[in-house]
Design an enzyme around this catalytic site. Structure first.
Site, PDB file in Angstrom:
ATOM      1  N   TYR A  65       1.069  -1.514   0.009  1.00 14.34           N
ATOM      2  CA  TYR A  65      -0.017  -0.377   0.359  1.00 14.34           C
ATOM      3  C   TYR A  65       1.013   1.234   0.130  1.00 14.34           C
ATOM      4  CZ  TYR A  65      -3.412  -3.750   1.428  1.00 14.34           C
ATOM      5  OH  TYR A  65      -4.599  -4.462   1.103  1.00 14.34           O
ATOM      6  N   HIS A  95      -0.489 -12.258   0.771  1.00 13.66           N
ATOM      7  CA  HIS A  95      -1.495 -11.202  -0.493  1.00 13.66           C
ATOM      8  C   HIS A  95      -1.685 -11.221  -1.063  1.00 13.66           C
ATOM      9  CE1 HIS A  95      -1.773  -6.340  -0.174  1.00 13.66           C
ATOM     10  NE2 HIS A  95      -2.630  -6.834  -0.847  1.00 13.66           N
TER      11      HIS A  95
HETATM   12  N1  LIG Z   1      -6.576  -7.596  -0.888  1.00 12.02           N
HETATM   13  C1  LIG Z   1      -6.188  -6.940   0.484  1.00 12.02           C
HETATM   14  O1  LIG Z   1      -5.623  -7.853   0.745  1.00 12.02           O
HETATM   15  C2  LIG Z   1      -7.138  -6.030   0.767  1.00 12.02           C
HETATM   16  C3  LIG Z   1      -7.615  -5.521  -0.242  1.00 12.02           C
HETATM   17  C4  LIG Z   1      -8.619  -4.549  -0.089  1.00 12.02           C
HETATM   18  C5  LIG Z   1      -9.256  -4.143   1.165  1.00 12.02           C
HETATM   19  N2  LIG Z   1      -8.407  -4.901   1.940  1.00 12.02           N
HETATM   20  C6  LIG Z   1      -8.490  -4.075   3.316  1.00 12.02           C
HETATM   21  O2  LIG Z   1      -9.213  -3.562   3.263  1.00 12.02           O
HETATM   22  C7  LIG Z   1      -9.247  -1.962   4.108  1.00 12.02           C
HETATM   23  C8  LIG Z   1     -10.155  -1.312   3.577  1.00 12.02           C
HETATM   24  O3  LIG Z   1     -10.625  -1.377   2.323  1.00 12.02           O
HETATM   25  P1  LIG Z   1     -10.248   0.116   1.275  1.00 12.02           P
HETATM   26  O4  LIG Z   1     -10.166   1.413   1.853  1.00 12.02           O
HETATM   27  O5  LIG Z   1      -9.809  -0.349  -0.422  1.00 12.02           O
HETATM   28  O6  LIG Z   1     -12.139   0.223   0.638  1.00 12.02           O
HETATM   29  P2  LIG Z   1     -13.361   0.844   1.256  1.00 12.02           P
HETATM   30  O7  LIG Z   1     -13.114  -0.016   2.843  1.00 12.02           O
HETATM   31  O8  LIG Z   1     -14.670  -0.265   0.406  1.00 12.02           O
HETATM   32  O9  LIG Z   1     -13.606   2.094   1.074  1.00 12.02           O
HETATM   33  C9  LIG Z   1     -12.480   3.041   1.397  1.00 12.02           C
HETATM   34  C10 LIG Z   1     -13.443   4.361   0.797  1.00 12.02           C
HETATM   35  O10 LIG Z   1     -14.531   4.431   1.845  1.00 12.02           O
HETATM   36  C11 LIG Z   1     -14.526   5.787   2.117  1.00 12.02           C
HETATM   37  N3  LIG Z   1     -14.686   5.989   2.991  1.00 12.02           N
HETATM   38  C12 LIG Z   1     -14.940   5.963   4.690  1.00 12.02           C
HETATM   39  N4  LIG Z   1     -15.662   5.755   5.150  1.00 12.02           N
HETATM   40  C13 LIG Z   1     -16.384   6.634   4.559  1.00 12.02           C
HETATM   41  C14 LIG Z   1     -17.307   7.633   5.178  1.00 12.02           C
HETATM   42  N5  LIG Z   1     -17.683   7.482   6.595  1.00 12.02           N
HETATM   43  N6  LIG Z   1     -18.178   8.094   4.375  1.00 12.02           N
HETATM   44  C15 LIG Z   1     -17.333   8.433   2.831  1.00 12.02           C
HETATM   45  N7  LIG Z   1     -16.735   7.427   2.216  1.00 12.02           N
HETATM   46  C16 LIG Z   1     -16.049   6.140   3.488  1.00 12.02           C
HETATM   47  C17 LIG Z   1     -12.362   6.206   1.782  1.00 12.02           C
HETATM   48  O11 LIG Z   1     -12.521   7.775   1.838  1.00 12.02           O
HETATM   49  P3  LIG Z   1     -11.576   8.860   3.220  1.00 12.02           P
HETATM   50  O12 LIG Z   1     -10.550   8.267   2.989  1.00 12.02           O
HETATM   51  O13 LIG Z   1     -12.499   9.861   2.338  1.00 12.02           O
HETATM   52  O14 LIG Z   1     -13.022   8.090   4.234  1.00 12.02           O
HETATM   53  C18 LIG Z   1     -12.167   6.118   1.085  1.00 12.02           C
HETATM   54  O15 LIG Z   1     -12.597   6.227  -0.380  1.00 12.02           O
HETATM   55  C19 LIG Z   1      -8.090  -1.723   3.314  1.00 12.02           C
HETATM   56  O16 LIG Z   1      -7.549  -0.188   3.858  1.00 12.02           O
HETATM   57  C20 LIG Z   1      -6.943  -2.648   3.443  1.00 12.02           C
HETATM   58  O17 LIG Z   1      -6.595  -2.447   4.829  1.00 12.02           O
HETATM   59  C21 LIG Z   1      -7.193  -4.874   1.306  1.00 12.02           C
END
Ligand SMILES: NC(=O)c1ccc[n+]([C@@H]2O[C@H](COP(=O)([O-])OP(=O)(O)OC[C@H]3O[C@@H](n4cnc5c(N)ncnc54)[C@H](OP(=O)(O)O)[C@@H]3O)[C@@H](O)[C@H]2O)c1
Length: 316
Positions: free
Chosen positions: A56, A120
């Site tokens: 990341y 990962h």
């Molecule tokens: N292959 C893998 O292992 C894998 C793949 C994907 C994800 N992950 C893990 O899962 C975590 C979460 O996934 P993600 O961050 O990609 O996707 P997500 O949680 O589905 O969405 C993140 C997005 O939502 C926004 N957001 C969060 N809270 C919000 C709110 N209250 N109101 C409006 N927008 C909001 C964030 O923007 P802001 O920053 O502006 O709030 C960001 O743009 C990652 O950080 C990672 O640790 C792992």
């Protein structure tokens, strides 16, 4: 914050966890100050599980998280990071790379142990190398106490589930597969629990798909899925609701009965983190959900086959 048992690990995790990929500036540029404030807001409300990876922001997220956690008693939070993915199309599950990666993560995160070390996006790497080198190297590190539990992460559930059971890993985290639009993780999580495997649901907002701003340009979802989600966002506005709130509440309200221990949401905003925490305790609007279900029915459980590869593209 309510907690749940994470499989057989003995760890109780908050039902809402913080995904720190955002701290690598993968959605928008993020300063250390924003990272510090978001992590502090999380910890203040019991969100004490942090998920990150070397990939990341090409290590930026780990560095920012490590800095934000400096001075926080180590036993007060659970730290999950990953090995094996180092670029958009760069996997290496060799024993040497795995050991080196853990060592470097420890330094960036300012700790001498990792609670959950995860391989990962395993479906895109070399399966034989993972099984013959990467996982055995992690088991050695577990025997030395450097890592406490071993997991896998990814997207393709039909690949992940048998691998997790066969290799007897401790945790499985899948992303974008338990949301308003895609509920497939709910079909396999109970089976994983029965095998002693703790299940985490990453990306309850579908990597931005289920937010008012919509999906970022790199998002791999099909256009008709993105269009349906835009319609849901509009519907939520008409109800005076926020699509992010409904999406998170849907995932949280149904996680426990599906066998999902924790929902890992990504944000680099303290304000959004506080909203997310507050939404955990508020009821889901059942009438609105019924309308959303009808709108999303034609695209329910439609995933994608191309590899999402934004994680390394840190903005300056
Ligand atoms: N292959 C893998 O292992 C894998 C793949 C994907 C994800 N992950 C893990 O899962 C975590 C979460 O996934 P993600 O961050 O990609 O996707 P997500 O949680 O589905 O969405 C993140 C997005 O939502 C926004 N957001 C969060 N809270 C919000 C709110 N209250 N109101 C409006 N927008 C909001 C964030 O923007 P802001 O920053 O502006 O709030 C960001 O743009 C990652 O950080 C990672 O640790 C792992």
């Amino acid at each position: 914050m309510r907690t749940a048992a994470l499989g057989s690990t003995g760890i109780r995790v908050p039902i809402l966890a913080m995904g720190a990929a955002s701290l690598g500036s993968i959605y928008h540029p993020v300063s250390q100050r924003q990272a510090d404030d978001t992590v502090a807001a999380a910890l203040a409300h019991g969100v004490n599980y942090f998920d990150v990876a070397p990939y990341y922001g090409y290590t930026k997220a780990e560095i920012a998280l490590g800095q934000a956690l400096r001075g926080v008693p180590r036993a007060s939070y659970t730290l999950a990071t990953k090995v094996g993915r180092y670029g958009d199309s760069d996997w290496d599950f060799s024993a040497a790379a795995t050991r080196r990666s853990v060592k470097e993560s420890l330094a960036r995160l300012g700790t001498d142990y990792i609670d959950i070390i995860q391989c990962h996006d395993v479906e895109y790497g070399d399966r034989a190398q993972l099984i013959n080198e990467g996982l055995p190297a992690l088991r050695d590190l577990r025997a030395q106490g450097v890592v406490r539990h071993i997991g896998i992460t990814g997207y393709q559930l039909d690949f992940l589930e048998p691998l997790a059971v066969e290799q007897q890993v401790d945790t499985l985290m899948a992303y974008c597969t338990y949301t308003l639009q895609d509920r497939r993780l709910g079909m396999v999580a109970q089976r994983l629990n029965a095998a002693g495997i703790g299940v985490l649901n990453a990306s309850p907002l579908g990597m931005g798909l289920l937010t008012a701003n919509g999906a970022p340009g790199w998002h791999p979802a099909h256009q008709r899925v993105q269009q349906a989600c835009r319609q849901v966002a509009q519907l939520c506005r008409e109800f005076g609701e926020n699509i992010a709130r409904v999406a998170l509440q849907f995932a949280l309200a149904t996680a426990a009965r599906q066998g999902i221990a924790s929902t890992v949401i990504g944000t680099a905003s303290a304000e959004n983190m506080l909203d997310n925490v507050a939404w955990c305790e508020q009821p889901l609007n059942g009438e609105l959900l019924a309308h959303i279900d009808a709108l999303l029915a034609p695209v329910l459980n439609i995933g994608w086959d191309i590899l999402p590869g934004n994680g390394g593209k840190a903005s300056k």
